[in-house]
Scaffold this motif. Sequence first.
Motif, mmCIF file in Angstrom:
data_model
loop_
_atom_site.group_PDB
_atom_site.id
_atom_site.type_symbol
_atom_site.label_atom_id
_atom_site.label_comp_id
_atom_site.label_asym_id
_atom_site.label_seq_id
_atom_site.Cartn_x
_atom_site.Cartn_y
_atom_site.Cartn_z
ATOM 1 N N LEU A 139 0.838 -1.192 0.000
ATOM 2 C CA LEU A 139 0.000 0.000 0.000
ATOM 3 C C LEU A 139 0.872 1.241 0.000
ATOM 4 N N ASP A 140 0.444 2.245 -0.730
ATOM 5 C CA ASP A 140 1.123 3.533 -0.729
ATOM 6 C C ASP A 140 0.562 4.388 0.396
ATOM 7 N N PRO A 141 1.280 5.422 0.819
ATOM 8 C CA PRO A 141 0.796 6.248 1.920
ATOM 9 C C PRO A 141 -0.578 6.867 1.675
ATOM 10 N N HIS A 142 -0.885 7.234 0.441
ATOM 11 C CA HIS A 142 -2.185 7.849 0.190
ATOM 12 C C HIS A 142 -3.327 6.837 0.271
ATOM 13 N N GLN A 143 -3.023 5.543 0.316
ATOM 14 C CA GLN A 143 -4.043 4.512 0.438
ATOM 15 C C GLN A 143 -4.317 4.125 1.889
ATOM 16 N N LEU A 144 -3.543 4.665 2.834
ATOM 17 C CA LEU A 144 -3.686 4.257 4.230
ATOM 18 C C LEU A 144 -4.837 4.954 4.939
ATOM 19 N N GLY A 145 -5.289 6.082 4.476
ATOM 20 C CA GLY A 145 -6.425 6.742 5.108
ATOM 21 C C GLY A 145 -6.019 8.037 5.773
ATOM 22 N N GLY A 146 -6.991 8.593 6.490
ATOM 23 C CA GLY A 146 -6.834 9.937 7.034
ATOM 24 C C GLY A 146 -6.175 10.005 8.387
ATOM 25 N N GLY A 147 -6.926 10.549 9.368
ATOM 26 C CA GLY A 147 -6.400 10.920 10.672
ATOM 27 C C GLY A 147 -5.740 9.812 11.445
ATOM 28 N N PRO A 148 -4.993 10.198 12.473
ATOM 29 C CA PRO A 148 -4.210 9.216 13.217
ATOM 30 C C PRO A 148 -5.036 8.316 14.122
ATOM 31 N N SER A 149 -6.088 8.834 14.743
ATOM 32 C CA SER A 149 -6.879 8.021 15.658
ATOM 33 C C SER A 149 -8.227 8.700 15.867
ATOM 34 N N ARG A 150 -9.094 8.020 16.598
ATOM 35 C CA ARG A 150 -10.416 8.588 16.886
ATOM 36 C C ARG A 150 -10.760 8.327 18.341
ATOM 37 N N ARG A 151 -11.737 9.073 18.832
ATOM 38 C CA ARG A 151 -12.141 8.951 20.224
ATOM 39 C C ARG A 151 -12.879 7.641 20.437
ATOM 40 N N SER A 152 -12.564 6.963 21.531
ATOM 41 C CA SER A 152 -13.196 5.687 21.848
ATOM 42 C C SER A 152 -14.553 5.922 22.489
ATOM 43 N N ALA A 153 -15.493 5.008 22.235
ATOM 44 C CA ALA A 153 -16.816 5.108 22.861
ATOM 45 C C ALA A 153 -16.717 4.797 24.355
ATOM 46 N N ASP A 154 -15.828 3.895 24.734
ATOM 47 C CA ASP A 154 -15.634 3.533 26.136
ATOM 48 C C ASP A 154 -14.502 4.384 26.697
ATOM 49 N N GLN A 155 -14.810 5.330 27.578
ATOM 50 C CA GLN A 155 -13.808 6.237 28.128
ATOM 51 C C GLN A 155 -13.257 5.775 29.475
ATOM 52 N N SER A 156 -13.580 4.548 29.912
ATOM 53 C CA SER A 156 -13.017 4.051 31.166
ATOM 54 C C SER A 156 -11.560 3.688 30.926
#
Length: 110
Positions: free
Chosen positions: A85-102
């Motif tokens: 895979l090339d870098p442009h195929q890996l997707g966007g942002g680094p991470s996202r907020r989890s639904a479980d915040q414990s």
Amino acid sequence: MNTTLAQTAAAASGAGMAVIVVLGVLITVMLVWAVRLGIGVRRREPAPPRPAEQPTPPASGPVHEEREVREPNEVPRAGDGGERLDPHQLGGGPSRRSADQSRPRFDDRT
């Protein structure tokens, strides 16, 4: 008794001592010059801020640290063709907020 060897050694010793003394004085002068230069540079620098000039917290109160649990983005697998895979195929942002915040604990074994 042959004193030529002793006289040569004594003459070389005196010249060696003179070189050492001259180098010692030269190094001392250079160190004194470096300290005086540093003092002059320090005097030209602006003074540190007074207590009244220090930054103050905002009117809404102090800003606190925010903690949240993030979920990593999984790296997509290459297709069946096995091409990388090339870098442009890996997707966007680094991470996202989890639904479980414990907070995860090490003693919670599942």
